[in-house]
Design a protein around this motif. Sequence first.
Motif, PDB file in Angstrom:
ATOM      1  N   MET A   1      17.366   8.030 -36.202  1.00 11.20           N
ATOM      2  CA  MET A   1      17.226   8.138 -34.817  1.00 11.20           C
ATOM      3  C   MET A   1      17.541   9.557 -34.240  1.00 11.20           C
ATOM      4  N   GLU A   2      17.019  10.081 -33.157  1.00  8.73           N
ATOM      5  CA  GLU A   2      17.044  11.191 -32.886  1.00  8.73           C
ATOM      6  C   GLU A   2      18.408  11.354 -31.922  1.00  8.73           C
ATOM      7  N   SER A   3      19.125  12.371 -31.942  1.00  5.70           N
ATOM      8  CA  SER A   3      20.472  12.423 -31.224  1.00  5.70           C
ATOM      9  C   SER A   3      20.115  12.788 -29.802  1.00  5.70           C
ATOM     10  N   LYS A   4      20.813  12.302 -28.889  1.00  6.27           N
ATOM     11  CA  LYS A   4      20.887  12.793 -27.507  1.00  6.27           C
ATOM     12  C   LYS A   4      21.184  14.228 -27.111  1.00  6.27           C
ATOM     13  N   LEU A   5      20.519  14.899 -26.420  1.00  3.94           N
ATOM     14  CA  LEU A   5      21.040  16.268 -26.390  1.00  3.94           C
ATOM     15  C   LEU A   5      22.477  16.470 -25.579  1.00  3.94           C
ATOM     16  N   THR A   6      22.863  17.270 -25.591  1.00  3.03           N
ATOM     17  CA  THR A   6      24.278  17.696 -25.117  1.00  3.03           C
ATOM     18  C   THR A   6      24.069  18.523 -23.787  1.00  3.03           C
ATOM     19  N   LYS A   7      25.351  18.632 -22.984  1.00  4.43           N
ATOM     20  CA  LYS A   7      25.194  19.515 -21.727  1.00  4.43           C
ATOM     21  C   LYS A   7      24.852  20.883 -22.142  1.00  4.43           C
ATOM     22  N   ASN A   8      25.438  21.410 -23.202  1.00  5.99           N
ATOM     23  CA  ASN A   8      25.365  22.852 -23.572  1.00  5.99           C
ATOM     24  C   ASN A   8      23.747  22.853 -24.120  1.00  5.99           C
TER      25      ASN A   8
ATOM     26  N   ARG B   1      33.024  21.084 -15.920  1.00  5.97           N
ATOM     27  CA  ARG B   1      34.257  20.584 -15.188  1.00  5.97           C
ATOM     28  C   ARG B   1      34.071  19.064 -14.960  1.00  5.97           C
ATOM     29  N   ALA B   2      32.662  18.777 -15.100  1.00  9.01           N
ATOM     30  CA  ALA B   2      32.368  17.199 -14.772  1.00  9.01           C
ATOM     31  C   ALA B   2      32.157  16.530 -16.118  1.00  9.01           C
ATOM     32  N   ARG B   3      33.380  16.369 -16.663  1.00 14.32           N
ATOM     33  CA  ARG B   3      33.546  15.927 -17.857  1.00 14.32           C
ATOM     34  C   ARG B   3      32.956  14.492 -18.096  1.00 14.32           C
ATOM     35  N   SER B   4      33.100  13.686 -17.056  1.00 18.92           N
ATOM     36  CA  SER B   4      32.845  12.235 -17.261  1.00 18.92           C
ATOM     37  C   SER B   4      31.139  11.971 -17.010  1.00 18.92           C
ATOM     38  N   TYR B   5      30.559  13.195 -16.637  1.00 18.87           N
ATOM     39  CA  TYR B   5      29.151  12.988 -16.200  1.00 18.87           C
ATOM     40  C   TYR B   5      28.530  13.730 -17.642  1.00 18.87           C
ATOM     41  N   ASN B   6      27.778  12.747 -18.442  1.00 18.98           N
ATOM     42  CA  ASN B   6      27.037  13.119 -19.433  1.00 18.98           C
ATOM     43  C   ASN B   6      25.686  13.062 -19.279  1.00 18.98           C
ATOM     44  N   VAL B   7      24.959  13.662 -20.206  1.00 18.26           N
ATOM     45  CA  VAL B   7      23.350  13.699 -19.977  1.00 18.26           C
ATOM     46  C   VAL B   7      22.714  12.349 -20.162  1.00 18.26           C
ATOM     47  N   SER B   8      22.154  12.021 -19.067  1.00 22.76           N
ATOM     48  CA  SER B   8      21.525  10.674 -18.948  1.00 22.76           C
ATOM     49  C   SER B   8      20.493  10.385 -19.951  1.00 22.76           C
ATOM     50  N   ASP B   9      20.135   9.259 -20.339  1.00 25.75           N
ATOM     51  CA  ASP B   9      18.888   9.154 -21.239  1.00 25.75           C
ATOM     52  C   ASP B   9      17.661   9.401 -20.595  1.00 25.75           C
TER      53      ASP B   9
ATOM     54  N   LEU C   1      17.310  11.892 -18.389  1.00 19.34           N
ATOM     55  CA  LEU C   1      17.106  13.486 -18.598  1.00 19.34           C
ATOM     56  C   LEU C   1      16.771  13.966 -19.984  1.00 19.34           C
ATOM     57  N   ASP C   2      17.530  13.295 -21.121  1.00 21.28           N
ATOM     58  CA  ASP C   2      17.315  13.451 -22.290  1.00 21.28           C
ATOM     59  C   ASP C   2      15.734  13.290 -22.567  1.00 21.28           C
ATOM     60  N   GLN C   3      15.339  12.276 -22.191  1.00 23.38           N
ATOM     61  CA  GLN C   3      13.704  11.749 -22.712  1.00 23.38           C
ATOM     62  C   GLN C   3      12.999  13.029 -21.800  1.00 23.38           C
ATOM     63  N   LEU C   4      13.289  13.073 -20.442  1.00 20.88           N
ATOM     64  CA  LEU C   4      12.350  14.080 -19.976  1.00 20.88           C
ATOM     65  C   LEU C   4      12.067  15.522 -20.343  1.00 20.88           C
ATOM     66  N   VAL C   5      13.511  15.813 -20.890  1.00 15.26           N
ATOM     67  CA  VAL C   5      13.387  17.391 -21.386  1.00 15.26           C
ATOM     68  C   VAL C   5      12.461  17.170 -22.699  1.00 15.26           C
TER      69      VAL C   5
END
Length: 89
Positions: free
Chosen positions: A1-8, A42-50, A52-56
């Motif tokens: 399974m491909e991992s989800k992209l991080t904020k960085n 700063r938005a620590r609770s805001y993770n990359v959404s599924d 957005l991950d798939q869109l990118v």
Amino acid sequence: MESKLTKNEIKGIRVCLGMSREQFAKLLNVSADHIKQTESHRARSYNVSDKLDQLVKSKLEELGINLEEILESIYRLEKLQERVRKSDC
């Protein structure tokens, strides 16, 4: 399974493509605020959404851009930046 992209990784991909947040958002058909919030440390609770991950990933594939090569470039740059930071101490 491909991992989800991080904020960085999202930010690194955008920077590697030479795009502003607005340009990147337009490419992905999302709001620039969504990209800004995703990239924000700063938005620590805001993770990359599924979504957005798939869109990118799908947009890069559509453009013929190798995600793994971009990620490897990002990791190399981060290591270089870390070495420079350590040498400044």
